[in-house]
Scaffold this motif. Sequence first.
Motif, PDB file in Angstrom:
ATOM      1  N   VAL A  61      40.056  34.303  43.765  1.00 35.71           N
ATOM      2  CA  VAL A  61      40.207  34.741  45.157  1.00 35.71           C
ATOM      3  C   VAL A  61      39.902  36.230  45.273  1.00 35.71           C
ATOM      4  O   VAL A  61      39.187  36.668  46.181  1.00 35.71           O
ATOM      5  CB  VAL A  61      41.626  34.429  45.683  1.00 35.71           C
ATOM      6  N   TYR A  62      40.415  37.035  44.347  1.00 31.70           N
ATOM      7  CA  TYR A  62      40.195  38.476  44.401  1.00 31.70           C
ATOM      8  C   TYR A  62      38.741  38.846  44.136  1.00 31.70           C
ATOM      9  O   TYR A  62      38.223  39.783  44.740  1.00 31.70           O
ATOM     10  CB  TYR A  62      41.134  39.211  43.450  1.00 31.70           C
ATOM     11  N   LEU A  63      38.073  38.112  43.257  1.00 34.29           N
ATOM     12  CA  LEU A  63      36.652  38.382  43.032  1.00 34.29           C
ATOM     13  C   LEU A  63      35.843  38.065  44.279  1.00 34.29           C
ATOM     14  O   LEU A  63      34.948  38.824  44.665  1.00 34.29           O
ATOM     15  CB  LEU A  63      36.130  37.605  41.824  1.00 34.29           C
ATOM     16  N   GLN A  64      36.154  36.963  44.946  1.00 32.62           N
ATOM     17  CA  GLN A  64      35.483  36.625  46.210  1.00 32.62           C
ATOM     18  C   GLN A  64      35.725  37.722  47.252  1.00 32.62           C
ATOM     19  O   GLN A  64      34.807  38.123  47.958  1.00 32.62           O
ATOM     20  CB  GLN A  64      36.000  35.277  46.748  1.00 32.62           C
ATOM     21  N   GLU A  65      36.958  38.188  47.348  1.00 38.89           N
ATOM     22  CA  GLU A  65      37.287  39.235  48.318  1.00 38.89           C
ATOM     23  C   GLU A  65      36.556  40.533  47.993  1.00 38.89           C
ATOM     24  O   GLU A  65      36.064  41.224  48.887  1.00 38.89           O
ATOM     25  CB  GLU A  65      38.798  39.466  48.375  1.00 38.89           C
ATOM     26  N   ALA A  66      36.471  40.868  46.716  1.00 38.83           N
ATOM     27  CA  ALA A  66      35.741  42.070  46.313  1.00 38.83           C
ATOM     28  C   ALA A  66      34.282  41.967  46.719  1.00 38.83           C
ATOM     29  O   ALA A  66      33.702  42.930  47.236  1.00 38.83           O
ATOM     30  CB  ALA A  66      35.866  42.283  44.801  1.00 38.83           C
ATOM     31  N   MET A  67      33.676  40.802  46.510  1.00 34.85           N
ATOM     32  CA  MET A  67      32.277  40.616  46.896  1.00 34.85           C
ATOM     33  C   MET A  67      32.126  40.744  48.410  1.00 34.85           C
ATOM     34  O   MET A  67      31.204  41.396  48.898  1.00 34.85           O
ATOM     35  CB  MET A  67      31.759  39.262  46.408  1.00 34.85           C
ATOM     36  N   ARG A  68      33.052  40.169  49.162  1.00 36.23           N
ATOM     37  CA  ARG A  68      32.997  40.287  50.629  1.00 36.23           C
ATOM     38  C   ARG A  68      33.056  41.753  51.057  1.00 36.23           C
ATOM     39  O   ARG A  68      32.322  42.180  51.936  1.00 36.23           O
ATOM     40  CB  ARG A  68      34.140  39.509  51.272  1.00 36.23           C
ATOM     41  N   GLN A  69      33.969  42.519  50.453  1.00 34.51           N
ATOM     42  CA  GLN A  69      34.118  43.931  50.812  1.00 34.51           C
ATOM     43  C   GLN A  69      32.848  44.716  50.525  1.00 34.51           C
ATOM     44  O   GLN A  69      32.407  45.518  51.351  1.00 34.51           O
ATOM     45  CB  GLN A  69      35.285  44.551  50.050  1.00 34.51           C
ATOM     46  N   VAL A  70      32.268  44.494  49.359  1.00 33.16           N
ATOM     47  CA  VAL A  70      31.058  45.224  48.989  1.00 33.16           C
ATOM     48  C   VAL A  70      29.903  44.838  49.903  1.00 33.16           C
ATOM     49  O   VAL A  70      29.137  45.696  50.348  1.00 33.16           O
ATOM     50  CB  VAL A  70      30.721  44.977  47.497  1.00 33.16           C
ATOM     51  N   LEU A  71      29.780  43.563  50.220  1.00 36.89           N
ATOM     52  CA  LEU A  71      28.702  43.115  51.106  1.00 36.89           C
ATOM     53  C   LEU A  71      28.890  43.651  52.520  1.00 36.89           C
ATOM     54  O   LEU A  71      27.923  44.028  53.179  1.00 36.89           O
ATOM     55  CB  LEU A  71      28.621  41.588  51.121  1.00 36.89           C
ATOM     56  N   ALA A  97      34.579  31.339  40.018  1.00 37.68           N
ATOM     57  CA  ALA A  97      34.595  32.588  40.786  1.00 37.68           C
ATOM     58  C   ALA A  97      33.247  33.293  40.694  1.00 37.68           C
ATOM     59  O   ALA A  97      32.738  33.801  41.702  1.00 37.68           O
ATOM     60  CB  ALA A  97      35.711  33.499  40.284  1.00 37.68           C
ATOM     61  N   PHE A  98      32.647  33.321  39.502  1.00 36.01           N
ATOM     62  CA  PHE A  98      31.323  33.924  39.339  1.00 36.01           C
ATOM     63  C   PHE A  98      30.308  33.205  40.219  1.00 36.01           C
ATOM     64  O   PHE A  98      29.515  33.837  40.914  1.00 36.01           O
ATOM     65  CB  PHE A  98      30.871  33.853  37.878  1.00 36.01           C
ATOM     66  N   LEU A  99      30.329  31.873  40.177  1.00 31.01           N
ATOM     67  CA  LEU A  99      29.391  31.087  40.979  1.00 31.01           C
ATOM     68  C   LEU A  99      29.599  31.351  42.463  1.00 31.01           C
ATOM     69  O   LEU A  99      28.637  31.573  43.205  1.00 31.01           O
ATOM     70  CB  LEU A  99      29.550  29.598  40.671  1.00 31.01           C
ATOM     71  N   GLY A 100      30.853  31.359  42.903  1.00 25.79           N
ATOM     72  CA  GLY A 100      31.145  31.605  44.317  1.00 25.79           C
ATOM     73  C   GLY A 100      30.716  32.987  44.769  1.00 25.79           C
ATOM     74  O   GLY A 100      30.147  33.156  45.853  1.00 25.79           O
ATOM     75  N   ALA A 101      30.963  33.994  43.944  1.00 28.58           N
ATOM     76  CA  ALA A 101      30.564  35.370  44.289  1.00 28.58           C
ATOM     77  C   ALA A 101      29.050  35.485  44.348  1.00 28.58           C
ATOM     78  O   ALA A 101      28.489  36.124  45.249  1.00 28.58           O
ATOM     79  CB  ALA A 101      31.145  36.361  43.283  1.00 28.58           C
TER      80      ALA A 101
END
Length: 144
Positions: A61-71, A97-101
């Motif tokens: 969840v946190y990796l997805q959120e980090a990717m959202r923030q950066v994007l 998580a890697f795949l989702g990000a």
Amino acid sequence: MIAGAYGLPRAVALLPDSAGTCSRAVEGTMYASGLRICTGDSRAGGIIQLQGACSSAADAVYLQEAMRQVLKSGENGRPVWVDCARLEGLTWQGQRAFLGADQLARAHGAVVYWCALPASVQEKLADSGLLAVLHLLAATSYQG
């Protein structure tokens, strides 16, 4: 240690230092169960730095959120650099998580440069087949 030591452009910030703090160029830090995620921006694109093990649903969840923030913080299509030099482990949940990000970034027209993946992580991604599925690029592929 310089940023270029991991094959990253010099404009990309270093990982958290030995005290566990993020460098000045990195803007945010998130903590999950065993994973520290730092995010930020540079002239070379968005930055996500991973330290610890990506092994739980919370980490995903946190990796997805980090990717959202950066994007969200930059223009569509700019590269995202994920520095994995201090990634210590990756379970099946971490692989998801890697795949989702990666899919999230591609949906925003961004290329993800997964940098300095430890051999153990590359092995796990290869064993699961994700290494062939993900659009992973080495830092040497950067053409900015």
